[in-house]
Design a protein around this motif. Structure first.
Motif, PDB file in Angstrom:
ATOM      1  N   SER A 102     -30.260 -41.411 -36.630  1.00 47.87           N
ATOM      2  CA  SER A 102     -31.232 -40.619 -35.861  1.00 47.87           C
ATOM      3  C   SER A 102     -30.616 -40.109 -34.568  1.00 47.87           C
ATOM      4  O   SER A 102     -30.802 -38.950 -34.186  1.00 47.87           O
ATOM      5  CB  SER A 102     -32.480 -41.453 -35.566  1.00 47.87           C
ATOM      6  OG  SER A 102     -33.154 -41.808 -36.747  1.00 47.87           O
ATOM      7  N   SER A 125     -38.399 -36.112 -38.900  1.00 45.98           N
ATOM      8  CA  SER A 125     -37.909 -35.311 -37.784  1.00 45.98           C
ATOM      9  C   SER A 125     -37.202 -34.055 -38.292  1.00 45.98           C
ATOM     10  O   SER A 125     -36.454 -34.111 -39.275  1.00 45.98           O
ATOM     11  CB  SER A 125     -36.937 -36.140 -36.940  1.00 45.98           C
ATOM     12  OG  SER A 125     -36.265 -35.318 -36.000  1.00 45.98           O
ATOM     13  N   SER A 143     -34.718 -32.782 -37.126  1.00 41.60           N
ATOM     14  CA  SER A 143     -33.272 -32.973 -36.984  1.00 41.60           C
ATOM     15  C   SER A 143     -32.627 -33.491 -38.272  1.00 41.60           C
ATOM     16  O   SER A 143     -31.410 -33.403 -38.433  1.00 41.60           O
ATOM     17  CB  SER A 143     -32.966 -33.937 -35.826  1.00 41.60           C
ATOM     18  OG  SER A 143     -33.526 -35.212 -36.063  1.00 41.60           O
TER      19      SER A 143
END
Length: 376
Positions: A19, A50, A52
């Motif tokens: 992460s 997320s 990302s």
């Protein structure tokens, strides 16, 4: 400069700083571009995932308004994602995709998540590299268990976690790497070991891409996923038993409690450093993986030991017990923070109500004054 087109697919494993790495790559778009590298943001948005995690389109499922899986919408998003990936390769020589869930999701009988990206690369003469970081099985299990308590609201005891580890958790790294290699090609795999201390994953990852001068990259201020202190993990585990049965209410309560235990773990200066394993249990547990880890080290890294054996601090920590000298204080601090957070939130709401009431009184006063003027 090397102008070969290369796609780097980073698949974790989970609990190896993925992460934080994903946020780091997303925040350093301009610095990466100077080296001909891109970390594209894909168009799909998935619940509780997320943005990302830009490789999630390979395994993610979209749903309709009723929350049911929508295959047509999912297929359309995969198509859009590959179109964006195609456009990205026209501007960059190297592209990174990352999602740690692929590590656990990939199965030989359900190979689509890797087969899709492999086919894309083969059709365009793009080289593919699969990047995997491995974490010692004992450390991984401890970290994973606490994450499930914090973010998923589980109530499993540590004893249950060790004895009945869920089947979807991959611990036989050697066999799993072998399955991945059969799909993606052994020569296309980059396997690294993840260490607990004195290890900067972001810098190490850049080195894998051939980027040695990292001064232009902005470092992360904080870790994306902070590991819970064992005392706060136990507090949260117990409280998970009383979460609401209503899904929406459960989600709000879970998120609120999770934030408090993370804040406590981050802010607490004095913490009870402990392990869920005793020293003896840890050694016994790791004996199950001694041979397979040795084979990985030899075949993938060209060395004898997969994991450094100098991490003595974690190996010799006392086994956690509920009657440790910090549990009482940590429990008081947790509930004290919870009460103070609620009090502060209530005060803010009261202040907002007062402002609204004052505004209404002001409007009424203006209307009355206007009426008086008209009457006169």
């Amino acid at each position: 400069m090397d102008h070969r087109k290369i796609l780097y697919l980073h698949i974790g494993m989970p609990k190896t700083g993925t992460s934080s790495l994903q946020v780091f790559l997303m925040q350093n778009e301009e610095a990466l571009a100077q080296y001909g590298v891109a970390y594209p943001m894909m168009p799909g948005r998935y619940p509780m995932i997320s943005p990302s995690r830009n490789a999630h389109f390979l395994i993610g499922k979209l749903t309709d308004e009723q929350g049911r899986e929508d295959p047509a919408q999912t297929e359309n998003m995969i198509k859009k994602s590959f179109e964006l990936l195609d456009q990205t390769f026209k501007k960059a020589d190297k592209v990174i995709l990352s999602d740690e869930a692929i590590w656990n999701v990939y199965k030989p009988d359900k190979p689509d998540c890797l087969r899709l990206i492999r086919t894309f690369c083969e059709e365009r003469n793009i080289e593919i590299k699969l990047i995997v970081y491995l974490r010692r099985q004992d450390y991984y299990l401890e970290s994973y268990w606490k994450q499930q308590i914090c973010k998923r609201g589980v109530t499993w005891t540590w004893k249950k976690m060790v004895k009945k580890t869920p089947k979807y958790i991959v611990l036989n790294y050697y066999e799993h790497l072998k399955e991945l290699a059969e799909e993606i090609g052994r020569k296309n795999m980059i396997v690294q070991s993840y260490h607990e201390e004195n290890f900067d994953l972001c810098v190490e990852f850049l080195h894998l891409l051939g980027i040695r001068h990292t001064e232009i990259f902005q470092p992360l201020e904080t870790k994306a996923n902070l590991s819970l202190n064992n005392n706060y993990a136990e507090i949260k585990r117990i409280l998970n038993r009383i979460l609401s049965e209503d899904p929406e209410q459960w989600g709000r309560e879970q998120k609120w409690l999770g934030k408090i235990v993370v804040d406590c773990s981050r802010e607490e200066k004095r913490q009870y450093e402990s392990s869920m394993f005793s020293t003896e249990d840890r050694q016994k547990y790791m004996e199950n993986f001694r041979e397979i880890n040795h084979r990985i080290a030899q075949e993938y890294l060209g060395c004898e030991d997969l994991f450094e054996e100098n991490e003595e601090k974690n190996r010799t920590l006392p086994k956690w017990t509920p009657d440790n000298s910090f549990q009482y204080e940590d429990t008081v601090l947790f509930f004290g923070k919870a009460l103070l957070d609620m009090k502060r939130e209530l005060e803010l709401q009261r202040a907002e109500v007062k402002q609204l009431e004052a505004g209404k009184r002001g409007v009424v006063r203006k209307v009355v004054d206007k009426c008086r003027t008209i009457v006169r």
